[in-house]
Each structure stands twice: as structure tokens, then as C-alpha cells.
Write a protein that holds these residues in place. Sequence first.
Motif, PDB file in Angstrom:
ATOM      1  N   ASN A  81     -15.345  77.873  -1.867  1.00 41.53           N
ATOM      2  CA  ASN A  81     -14.710  77.332  -0.665  1.00 41.53           C
ATOM      3  C   ASN A  81     -15.292  77.978   0.598  1.00 41.53           C
ATOM      4  O   ASN A  81     -16.105  78.900   0.513  1.00 41.53           O
ATOM      5  N   PRO A  82     -14.905  77.479   1.782  1.00 46.60           N
ATOM      6  CA  PRO A  82     -15.510  77.998   3.028  1.00 46.60           C
ATOM      7  C   PRO A  82     -15.178  79.465   3.312  1.00 46.60           C
ATOM      8  O   PRO A  82     -15.777  80.054   4.208  1.00 46.60           O
ATOM      9  N   GLU A  83     -14.250  80.057   2.565  1.00 48.61           N
ATOM     10  CA  GLU A  83     -13.989  81.498   2.708  1.00 48.61           C
ATOM     11  C   GLU A  83     -14.815  82.310   1.712  1.00 48.61           C
ATOM     12  O   GLU A  83     -14.686  83.535   1.647  1.00 48.61           O
ATOM     13  N   GLY A  84     -15.614  81.632   0.900  1.00 48.24           N
ATOM     14  CA  GLY A  84     -16.458  82.345  -0.054  1.00 48.24           C
ATOM     15  C   GLY A  84     -15.772  82.650  -1.368  1.00 48.24           C
ATOM     16  O   GLY A  84     -16.247  83.490  -2.141  1.00 48.24           O
ATOM     17  N   LYS A 110     -15.021  86.008 -11.082  1.00 48.30           N
ATOM     18  CA  LYS A 110     -13.914  85.239 -11.673  1.00 48.30           C
ATOM     19  C   LYS A 110     -13.345  84.246 -10.660  1.00 48.30           C
ATOM     20  O   LYS A 110     -13.491  84.442  -9.447  1.00 48.30           O
ATOM     21  N   LEU A 111     -12.651  83.235 -11.168  1.00 47.65           N
ATOM     22  CA  LEU A 111     -11.973  82.285 -10.290  1.00 47.65           C
ATOM     23  C   LEU A 111     -11.011  83.025  -9.374  1.00 47.65           C
ATOM     24  O   LEU A 111     -10.335  83.957  -9.803  1.00 47.65           O
ATOM     25  N   GLY A 112     -10.957  82.608  -8.121  1.00 45.77           N
ATOM     26  CA  GLY A 112     -10.046  83.219  -7.159  1.00 45.77           C
ATOM     27  C   GLY A 112     -10.624  84.446  -6.473  1.00 45.77           C
ATOM     28  O   GLY A 112     -10.038  84.961  -5.531  1.00 45.77           O
ATOM     29  N   GLN A 113     -11.784  84.911  -6.945  1.00 41.76           N
ATOM     30  CA  GLN A 113     -12.430  86.067  -6.314  1.00 41.76           C
ATOM     31  C   GLN A 113     -13.432  85.604  -5.267  1.00 41.76           C
ATOM     32  O   GLN A 113     -14.043  84.549  -5.409  1.00 41.76           O
ATOM     33  N   ARG A 114     -13.599  86.456  -4.243  1.00 46.06           N
ATOM     34  CA  ARG A 114     -14.683  86.259  -3.284  1.00 46.06           C
ATOM     35  C   ARG A 114     -15.982  86.491  -4.062  1.00 46.06           C
ATOM     36  O   ARG A 114     -16.122  87.508  -4.736  1.00 46.06           O
ATOM     37  N   VAL A 115     -16.906  85.558  -3.989  1.00 48.28           N
ATOM     38  CA  VAL A 115     -18.136  85.724  -4.770  1.00 48.28           C
ATOM     39  C   VAL A 115     -19.042  86.733  -4.066  1.00 48.28           C
ATOM     40  O   VAL A 115     -18.946  86.909  -2.851  1.00 48.28           O
ATOM     41  N   SER A 138     -15.450  76.723 -11.995  1.00 51.76           N
ATOM     42  CA  SER A 138     -16.715  77.027 -12.657  1.00 51.76           C
ATOM     43  C   SER A 138     -16.801  76.277 -13.976  1.00 51.76           C
ATOM     44  O   SER A 138     -15.783  75.994 -14.623  1.00 51.76           O
ATOM     45  N   GLU A 139     -18.015  75.941 -14.335  1.00 55.32           N
ATOM     46  CA  GLU A 139     -18.285  75.257 -15.594  1.00 55.32           C
ATOM     47  C   GLU A 139     -19.663  75.709 -16.042  1.00 55.32           C
ATOM     48  O   GLU A 139     -20.598  75.738 -15.243  1.00 55.32           O
TER      49      GLU A 139
END
Lengths: 59, 132
Positions: free
Chosen positions: B63-66, A12-17, B71-72
Amino acid sequence: MGELPQTQPSVKLGQRVPDFEMTTYDPVRDDFGKVSLVEQIANKRWTILFFYPADFTFV
Amino acid sequence: MGCDIVTVSTDTQFVHLAWKKSEKELAAVTYSMAADPTGKVSKAFGVYDEATGLALRGTFVINPEGVLLNSEVNFYNMGRNIDELMRKFKANVYMGRKTNEVCPSKWKDEGDKTLVNPGAKMVGKVHEALAG
């Protein structure tokens, strides 16, 4: 539209992938290589992942 | 701000190489082409279609922190607009630096109008804030 795709929930958005590592073809070096999230974070790089269905089709 | 664009499909790196070398539309391509033949990464991002074994047209800005910031996902039959992708990417980078500002829909690049500290005073007054 034909049959609809069947996908599963994901990050989800805002989560570490989740960590990922993939083998790549790098056209600049004309060679195979790797891309990994751990390396991108270590190098402080932004990443845009651009998924598409298949080579030899439109993107 | 460094950014790497990585294209991903469930094809192997060997097929990526063959496609890159045969398709003239890809002549100027410099980004890495990643192979996800097991669909593992496509699944992690929710774009793996179990019905076909292919990845949908998903775009993800990390981002650089992962951390996933954008998303799209489009169906098979709809291509993406690269200008819009770059607008989103630039806006995410900008807002990472200017955390009290937001980028409205017409924001395209550094220097364009942003909204600063949107709060109670801006409720019902967005039009004036955009004009001001």
C-alpha cells in the motif's frame, strides 16, 4: 516437480516492507531508470511487485 | 488510486530490454522491469531460491504507506491469473476506504456485494448476509 526450492522467511502481511531500490528498464521511455519504495511512499503510490524466474521464459 | 506494477527477476536491465524488444508477447507491456541481479530484493520477499539463484513466481501488493497487504507465491511451473491479482488489488484499495466492510470470495469490483460490520450477529448467518 523435481527439486524443491530453498527459500528463507521474509516480510509478513501487515508489516512495513524493507526499503528497496532497483534499476529498471522502462519500456515507455525506452530507457533505464530506478524504482524505490521510499519514492513510492513519497508519491503515495500502490506497488505490485511481480517476481518471475527468468527473462525469455513464460511469466 | 495510483498503482505501479513492477516486474522483477534476477536478470539485469540489459536483458530486460533485449527480452522486451524480441518477444512479441511483450509488445503491449508498459510496466517497469526491475533488475535484482544480487537477489537482495527477492530475498527480502522470501522468493529467492538458493538452489538456483532465481526468483519464484511471487506477487506482492504494497500500500502507499509501504505495508504489505497481500502475497502469493507459486512454484516455477505455475503461472498466475492476472484477473485474480487485479481482484485482490481492487479489494485491498476498496477495504482501505471502507474499513467496516469485507470483500467475500465472489467480490470482483466496486458495487459488488460486501459484508458490512461482520460480527456476532453474522455468526452462522453468512449465507443470509450474502443473500440480503
